[in-house]
Scaffold this motif. Sequence first.
Motif, PDB file in Angstrom:
ATOM      1  N   GLN A 132       0.716  -1.150   0.126  1.00  0.00           N
ATOM      2  CA  GLN A 132      -0.088  -0.113   0.079  1.00  0.00           C
ATOM      3  C   GLN A 132       0.883   1.420   0.028  1.00  0.00           C
ATOM      4  O   GLN A 132       0.531   2.318  -0.381  1.00  0.00           O
ATOM      5  CB  GLN A 132      -0.937   0.003   1.092  1.00  0.00           C
ATOM      6  CG  GLN A 132      -1.825   1.220   1.605  1.00  0.00           C
ATOM      7  CD  GLN A 132      -2.956   1.349   0.414  1.00  0.00           C
ATOM      8  OE1 GLN A 132      -3.431  -0.025  -0.147  1.00  0.00           O
ATOM      9  NE2 GLN A 132      -3.762   2.314   0.060  1.00  0.00           N
ATOM     10  N   GLU A 150      -0.076   4.599  -9.456  1.00  0.00           N
ATOM     11  CA  GLU A 150      -0.424   3.811  -8.321  1.00  0.00           C
ATOM     12  C   GLU A 150      -0.337   4.532  -7.023  1.00  0.00           C
ATOM     13  O   GLU A 150      -1.361   4.588  -6.042  1.00  0.00           O
ATOM     14  CB  GLU A 150       0.282   2.413  -8.177  1.00  0.00           C
ATOM     15  CG  GLU A 150       0.037   1.420  -9.344  1.00  0.00           C
ATOM     16  CD  GLU A 150       0.814   0.069  -8.930  1.00  0.00           C
ATOM     17  OE1 GLU A 150       1.388  -0.035  -8.212  1.00  0.00           O
ATOM     18  OE2 GLU A 150       0.160  -0.584  -9.945  1.00  0.00           O
ATOM     19  N   PHE A 152      -0.345   7.384  -5.496  1.00  0.00           N
ATOM     20  CA  PHE A 152      -1.210   8.712  -5.866  1.00  0.00           C
ATOM     21  C   PHE A 152      -1.133   9.908  -4.706  1.00  0.00           C
ATOM     22  O   PHE A 152      -0.677  11.157  -5.106  1.00  0.00           O
ATOM     23  CB  PHE A 152      -2.815   8.333  -6.178  1.00  0.00           C
ATOM     24  CG  PHE A 152      -3.433   9.567  -6.747  1.00  0.00           C
ATOM     25  CD1 PHE A 152      -3.181  10.103  -7.986  1.00  0.00           C
ATOM     26  CD2 PHE A 152      -4.444  10.467  -5.641  1.00  0.00           C
ATOM     27  CE1 PHE A 152      -3.892  11.080  -8.471  1.00  0.00           C
ATOM     28  CE2 PHE A 152      -5.048  11.635  -6.356  1.00  0.00           C
ATOM     29  CZ  PHE A 152      -4.740  12.052  -7.581  1.00  0.00           C
ATOM     30  N   TYR A 153      -1.325   9.459  -3.581  1.00  0.00           N
ATOM     31  CA  TYR A 153      -1.154  10.323  -2.267  1.00  0.00           C
ATOM     32  C   TYR A 153       0.329  10.267  -1.911  1.00  0.00           C
ATOM     33  O   TYR A 153       1.206   9.429  -1.748  1.00  0.00           O
ATOM     34  CB  TYR A 153      -2.001   9.976  -1.410  1.00  0.00           C
ATOM     35  CG  TYR A 153      -3.512   9.971  -1.733  1.00  0.00           C
ATOM     36  CD1 TYR A 153      -4.113  11.245  -1.769  1.00  0.00           C
ATOM     37  CD2 TYR A 153      -4.353   8.785  -1.885  1.00  0.00           C
ATOM     38  CE1 TYR A 153      -5.522  11.388  -2.271  1.00  0.00           C
ATOM     39  CE2 TYR A 153      -5.671   8.828  -2.154  1.00  0.00           C
ATOM     40  CZ  TYR A 153      -6.100  10.052  -2.403  1.00  0.00           C
ATOM     41  OH  TYR A 153      -7.399  10.150  -2.864  1.00  0.00           O
ATOM     42  N   SER A 189      -1.851  13.601   3.203  1.00  0.00           N
ATOM     43  CA  SER A 189      -2.499  13.305   1.994  1.00  0.00           C
ATOM     44  C   SER A 189      -2.536  14.573   0.863  1.00  0.00           C
ATOM     45  O   SER A 189      -3.725  15.131   0.499  1.00  0.00           O
ATOM     46  CB  SER A 189      -4.096  13.042   2.565  1.00  0.00           C
ATOM     47  OG  SER A 189      -4.667  12.612   1.246  1.00  0.00           O
ATOM     48  N   GLU A 191      -1.244  15.913  -3.188  1.00  0.00           N
ATOM     49  CA  GLU A 191      -1.568  15.254  -4.670  1.00  0.00           C
ATOM     50  C   GLU A 191      -0.440  16.198  -5.463  1.00  0.00           C
ATOM     51  O   GLU A 191      -0.563  17.401  -5.262  1.00  0.00           O
ATOM     52  CB  GLU A 191      -2.756  15.156  -5.052  1.00  0.00           C
ATOM     53  CG  GLU A 191      -3.704  14.372  -4.211  1.00  0.00           C
ATOM     54  CD  GLU A 191      -5.107  14.701  -4.592  1.00  0.00           C
ATOM     55  OE1 GLU A 191      -5.342  14.934  -5.670  1.00  0.00           O
ATOM     56  OE2 GLU A 191      -6.134  14.317  -3.786  1.00  0.00           O
ATOM     57  N   SER A 211       1.121   6.677  -0.964  1.00  0.00           N
ATOM     58  CA  SER A 211       0.293   5.791  -0.836  1.00  0.00           C
ATOM     59  C   SER A 211      -0.475   5.536  -1.856  1.00  0.00           C
ATOM     60  O   SER A 211      -1.114   6.417  -2.728  1.00  0.00           O
ATOM     61  CB  SER A 211      -0.626   6.079   0.463  1.00  0.00           C
ATOM     62  OG  SER A 211       0.398   6.209   1.630  1.00  0.00           O
ATOM     63  N   LYS A 212      -1.091   4.111  -1.879  1.00  0.00           N
ATOM     64  CA  LYS A 212      -2.262   3.946  -2.836  1.00  0.00           C
ATOM     65  C   LYS A 212      -3.603   4.481  -2.677  1.00  0.00           C
ATOM     66  O   LYS A 212      -3.838   4.737  -1.387  1.00  0.00           O
ATOM     67  CB  LYS A 212      -2.402   2.411  -3.050  1.00  0.00           C
ATOM     68  CG  LYS A 212      -1.165   1.798  -3.848  1.00  0.00           C
ATOM     69  CD  LYS A 212      -1.437   0.338  -4.083  1.00  0.00           C
ATOM     70  CE  LYS A 212      -0.183  -0.178  -4.887  1.00  0.00           C
ATOM     71  NZ  LYS A 212      -0.341  -1.733  -5.333  1.00  0.00           N
ATOM     72  N   ASP A 213      -4.595   4.652  -3.508  1.00  0.00           N
ATOM     73  CA  ASP A 213      -5.820   5.109  -3.115  1.00  0.00           C
ATOM     74  C   ASP A 213      -6.450   4.047  -2.279  1.00  0.00           C
ATOM     75  O   ASP A 213      -6.368   2.746  -2.207  1.00  0.00           O
ATOM     76  CB  ASP A 213      -6.578   5.307  -4.444  1.00  0.00           C
ATOM     77  CG  ASP A 213      -7.971   6.254  -4.353  1.00  0.00           C
ATOM     78  OD1 ASP A 213      -8.146   6.494  -3.094  1.00  0.00           O
ATOM     79  OD2 ASP A 213      -8.662   6.407  -5.249  1.00  0.00           O
TER      80      ASP A 213
END
Length: 213
Positions: A132, A150, A152-153, A189, A191, A211-213
């Motif tokens: 993750q 993958e 994204f955050y 969090s 982007e 991290s992944k969504d």
Amino acid sequence: MNKIHIVAGGPEQLLPELYRSDNDVYIGVDEGTKFLYNRNITPNAAFGDFDSISEVELSTIINNQKVQTFTFDREKDMTDLELAVRWAIKQRPELIILYGVTGGRLDHELINIQMLTLGLDHGIEMKIIDIQNEIILLNPGTYTVKPDDELFYISFLPFSDLVKGITLTGFRYPLLDTDLRFGSTLCISNELVTKKGTYSFDDGILMMVRSKD
């Protein structure tokens, strides 16, 4: 030696996909050695007291002449993982990646993340990767980061009492010369909104988590 991959005995379902690269070194730590065998990867070395695997599995490891085995008593002053990490640092690779070090016992997970400071102390990049997340610690400086479909955050956490002068450009939530105190959620969090972002800070230790969504 470019990379050393160290696989510990955290929950196996949290491991990302692992592939054998002839130019890299693979180390199993206790039950993590079995996880490598499960993926048809023969480790270059194995560390541990091996109290988490069967006698048959241990015999397979010890009797494989291709695997350098380091066995330790169960009662000792360092965890099996720290012993493996300190050995890896002495090999002076460009990068050390830790797997199987999150998602299990919280005390182990927390100290495993703290162990990334050993990389900072010795000038070797170290990161933690699970299914993750990707975690890295950074000293002051200026860094670039590119989008990942993958992961994204992107979050930034202070790993010292104070991170001074953090600046984020190319992010949805930019910052300019901001101090980040331990425990702050200000940089959680975020982007990227450009093809390349930059982040910098002047003092302290910063953790970046992708991290992944």
